[in-house]
Design an enzyme around this catalytic site. Structure first.
Site, PDB file in Angstrom:
ATOM      1  N   ASP A  41      -2.451  -5.823   2.673  1.00 48.99           N
ATOM      2  CA  ASP A  41      -3.077  -4.604   3.690  1.00 48.99           C
ATOM      3  C   ASP A  41      -2.781  -5.489   5.129  1.00 48.99           C
ATOM      4  OD1 ASP A  41      -4.882  -3.607   5.692  1.00 48.99           O
ATOM      5  OD2 ASP A  41      -6.235  -3.225   4.285  1.00 48.99           O
ATOM      6  N   HIS A  42      -1.919  -4.949   5.586  1.00 47.64           N
ATOM      7  CA  HIS A  42      -1.406  -5.696   7.049  1.00 47.64           C
ATOM      8  C   HIS A  42      -2.529  -6.006   7.751  1.00 47.64           C
ATOM      9  CE1 HIS A  42      -0.737  -2.106   8.880  1.00 47.64           C
ATOM     10  NE2 HIS A  42      -0.717  -2.602  10.127  1.00 47.64           N
ATOM     11  N   LYS A  85       0.716  -1.019   0.069  1.00 45.54           N
ATOM     12  CA  LYS A  85       0.013  -0.028  -0.012  1.00 45.54           C
ATOM     13  C   LYS A  85       0.855   1.245   0.072  1.00 45.54           C
ATOM     14  CE  LYS A  85      -1.420   1.937   3.651  1.00 45.54           C
ATOM     15  NZ  LYS A  85      -1.077   2.632   4.977  1.00 45.54           N
ATOM     16  N   ASP A  89      -4.542   7.024   4.355  1.00 44.66           N
ATOM     17  CA  ASP A  89      -3.681   6.046   5.094  1.00 44.66           C
ATOM     18  C   ASP A  89      -4.324   5.143   5.747  1.00 44.66           C
ATOM     19  OD1 ASP A  89      -0.764   5.614   5.993  1.00 44.66           O
ATOM     20  OD2 ASP A  89      -1.556   6.471   7.937  1.00 44.66           O
ATOM     21  N   LYS A 124      -4.145  10.216  14.492  1.00 41.17           N
ATOM     22  CA  LYS A 124      -2.842   9.983  15.187  1.00 41.17           C
ATOM     23  C   LYS A 124      -2.889  10.788  16.613  1.00 41.17           C
ATOM     24  CE  LYS A 124      -0.267   8.405  11.260  1.00 41.17           C
ATOM     25  NZ  LYS A 124      -0.202   7.039  11.730  1.00 41.17           N
ATOM     26  N   LYS A 162      -4.052   4.047  22.178  1.00 41.75           N
ATOM     27  CA  LYS A 162      -3.751   3.333  21.080  1.00 41.75           C
ATOM     28  C   LYS A 162      -4.783   2.175  21.206  1.00 41.75           C
ATOM     29  CE  LYS A 162      -1.071   0.646  18.186  1.00 41.75           C
ATOM     30  NZ  LYS A 162      -1.160   0.705  16.516  1.00 41.75           N
ATOM     31  N   HIS A 184      -7.420  -0.080   5.771  1.00 38.84           N
ATOM     32  CA  HIS A 184      -7.653  -0.844   6.922  1.00 38.84           C
ATOM     33  C   HIS A 184      -9.324  -0.590   7.377  1.00 38.84           C
ATOM     34  CE1 HIS A 184      -3.522  -0.803   6.650  1.00 38.84           C
ATOM     35  NE2 HIS A 184      -3.223   0.218   7.504  1.00 38.84           N
TER      36      HIS A 184
HETATM   37  C1  BG6 Z   1      -0.088   1.900   8.316  1.00 31.05           C
HETATM   38  C2  BG6 Z   1      -0.203   3.472   8.212  1.00 31.05           C
HETATM   39  O1  BG6 Z   1      -0.709   1.156   7.219  1.00 31.05           O
HETATM   40  O2  BG6 Z   1      -0.810   1.325   9.291  1.00 31.05           O
HETATM   41  C3  BG6 Z   1       0.342   3.922   9.366  1.00 31.05           C
HETATM   42  O3  BG6 Z   1       0.529   3.634   7.181  1.00 31.05           O
HETATM   43  C4  BG6 Z   1      -0.231   3.551  10.773  1.00 31.05           C
HETATM   44  O4  BG6 Z   1       0.197   5.507   9.352  1.00 31.05           O
HETATM   45  C5  BG6 Z   1      -0.224   2.048  10.768  1.00 31.05           C
HETATM   46  O5  BG6 Z   1       0.470   3.824  11.915  1.00 31.05           O
HETATM   47  C6  BG6 Z   1      -1.204   1.303  11.973  1.00 31.05           C
HETATM   48  O6  BG6 Z   1      -0.795   0.110  11.881  1.00 31.05           O
HETATM   49  P1  BG6 Z   1      -1.117  -0.741  13.165  1.00 31.05           P
HETATM   50  O7  BG6 Z   1      -0.916  -2.133  12.947  1.00 31.05           O
HETATM   51  O8  BG6 Z   1      -0.060  -0.164  14.198  1.00 31.05           O
HETATM   52  O9  BG6 Z   1      -2.427  -0.486  13.801  1.00 31.05           O
END
Ligand code: BG6
Length: 541
Positions: free
Chosen positions: A227-228, A198, A285, A390, A395, A290
């Protein structure tokens, strides 16, 4: 306003390329492909292959890709015939690449308990080629190296290309692979695949153009858009939760659900990624990929099988059914904001506009919230509230499903208090788990009802999970399982949903002003107003 239109050629591409899986070849047992990819849950044997990483000197390779491959190797999940070839413009030889990756892997947050012995065996798999991505010589060198590796490692001619470069090179690399006949299988019975990182496009037009470029070289079934989030255990668990239990599906609809909230909150700022983030913002982003994928998994109809094309069809249906936000809809249903200086966990943090590589008058949003409607029989009238930002107070990524209130308030709680409706929370991260709020009688002589929580935690239920998202996804791609990857139509549909919002925000439409919020808060007041006007509130506890 109706649902997003379906392009005729989307259906054709889908049918001709994805439906090639014979229906009778699908296993009848319910096996969730991604869930089955950890060492604990299955004994998968990946096929041999050459794993080519374009952008091998970059951050992603060092932080995620090589540590994930090392972890897989440590669990015995990589075949002997797997070799890695890194490609990048930075001058390096195999030895210096191995040294750099050794340091990166040893210090990676993805690796628990680094073992020198495992590394010594693993590093023999690593190779490196220096070259520009637009230079034919790079590809000639790569071809020669692949032949040699095929001989040394018996990779059987299988090749997996990983595009971990900046997005501007995606089209260039795919084009070169096509021109030099490197996208076709190298020998009878072998395969070639490509994983694309991505962001896939910057807007609908660029995503469609990139899809066309990719499809002029690769068949859709060779393409793995990563898409992780889809590799996270708890995201895959949405499928298990919905389709491995019979009690939720009957109540999973407008009959019983009042609304759905999806939150992806981060305490981190943009860190060293100001350059990229200035061109992206929260919408590109986090939402396009996501958040929309989470929404699709929560809202999709049951698929015919829990398998690539079937799951992807049902997810695309959700995105296709989103009511477009056009005209006044953007101003009424979206909020954008940017963080100002503030405090997080007792530490003072700077405003976005003074972060490195950020313009002092930047209009980029670091927070976005929106209300969407899904125009179908299951979800008609149920609002989906999405937000991500952000430098927020916590978190946390979660999906909260609020059910309808009881029809009659039997219990006198005193004052104006009423029994809260049940909320089902799928905690994606951290503290992964599932929480259900229930009304219960407080022990004692009086009939007093209060809310309590049934809280399931993965950590206590299953022990610590070791599979990181990249481990799951890399193994799936090596095995050719596309279930957890995005198909071309989902990517374009997501961009289509965002198009009117991006348009209004890019011209600073006065109906969508950029609000500010102090770092460490839960976002701007406007986001609270967005949901409060419907008589609801964000779950911030
Ligand atoms: C990424 C974004 O795809 O996902 C980042 O580019 C973001 O900006 C991140 O911080 C969040 O991933 P996770 O796995 O920490 O929720």
């Amino acid at each position: 306003m109706g649902p997003l239109p379906v392009k005729g050629n989307e259906i054709r591409r889908n049918r001709s390329q994805e439906r090639s899986t014979p229906l009778d070849s699908h296993p009848s047992a319910v096996t969730l492909p991604g869930l089955a990819s950890t060492a604990k849950t299955s004994h998968r044997t990946a096929p041999p292959c050459a794993f080519v990483i374009f952008g091998a000197s970059g951050d992603l390779t060092a932080r995620k890709l090589v540590p994930a491959l090392y972890n897989l190797d440590g669990q015995g999940l990589l075949p002997d015939g797997l070799a890695v070839v890194g490609v990048a413009i930075t001058e390096m030889d195999d030895e210096s690449f191995r040294q750099n990756m050794h340091h990166a892997t040893k210090t990676s947050a993805e690796v628990e308990n680094f073992q020198e012995e495992t590394w010594s065996a693993f590093e023999k798999r690593l190779h490196y080629i220096t070259g520009g991505f637009d230079q034919p010589k790079t590809y000639d060198d790569l071809k020669a190296r692949l032949l040699q590796i095929d001989n040394d490692f018996q990779t059987c001619g299988n090749t997996l290309y990983y595009l971990a470069t900046t997005p501007s090179f995606f089209g260039v690399i795919v084009g070169m692979l096509g021109e030099l006949a490197m996208a076709v299988p190298r020998q009878q019975g072998s395969w070639t695949r490509v994983i694309i990182e991505k962001p896939f496009g910057h807007d609908l037009q660029s995503a469609a153009k990139l899809n066309d470029e990719v499809h002029s070289v690769f068949l859709e079934e060779q393409v793995f858009r990563i898409d992780h989030y889809l590799g996270k255990e708890t995201v895959q668990n949405i499928l298990a939760f919905r389709f491995a239990n019979s009690i939720f599906e009957p109540i999973w609809s407008r009959e019983h659900i009042d609304h759905v909230q999806i939150t992806a909150a981060e305490t981190l700022g943009v860190e060293h990624r100001g350059n990229y983030y200035e061109t992206a913002g929260a919408l590109r982003d986090m939402f396009q990929n996501h958040l929309f994928q989470l929404m699709a998994l929560v809202a999709m109809e049951p698929p015919v099988h829990i398998d690539g094309p079937f799951v992807r069809d049902r997810k695309a249906d959700v995105l296709r059914s989103i009511v477009p936000l056009s005209g006044d809809g953007v101003g009424l249903n979206t909020v954008r904001a940017q963080y100002e200086a503030g405090e997080i966990s007792g530490e003072k943090v700077d405003a976005y506009t003074v972060e490195p590589d950020v313009h002092p008058y930047s209009q980029t949003e670091t927070f976005a919230a929106m209300e969407l409607s899904i125009d179908n029989w299951r979800w008609g009238g149920v609002p989906f509230y999405l937000r991500s930002g952000k430098r927020l107070a916590d978190k946390r990524t979660e999906i909260a499903i609020t059910f309808k209130s009881v029809p009659q308030q039997f219990f006198n709680l005193g004052g104006d208090e009423t029994i809260n409706p049940n909320v089902l929370v799928m905690r994606i991260q951290p503290n992964e788990g599932i929480l259900l709020t229930l009304g219960a009688k407080i022990p004692g002589p009086r009939m007093v009802v209060r809310q309590m929580q049934m809280d399931f935690s993965y950590r206590t239920g299953f022990g610590e999970s070791r599979a990181t998202a990249y481990e799951t996804l890399l193994l799936d791609a090596i095995e050719g399982d596309s279930t957890l990857f995005n198909r071309y139509d989902s990517v374009e549909l997501s961009w289509k949903i965002l198009a009117p919002v991006l348009e209004a925000w890019s011209v600073n439409d006065p109906s969508t002003p950029l609000a500010k919020y102090p770092a460490g808060s839960w976002g701007p007041t406007a986001a609270n107003v967005l949901i409060a006007r419907d008589g609801r509130a964000w779950r911030n506890e």
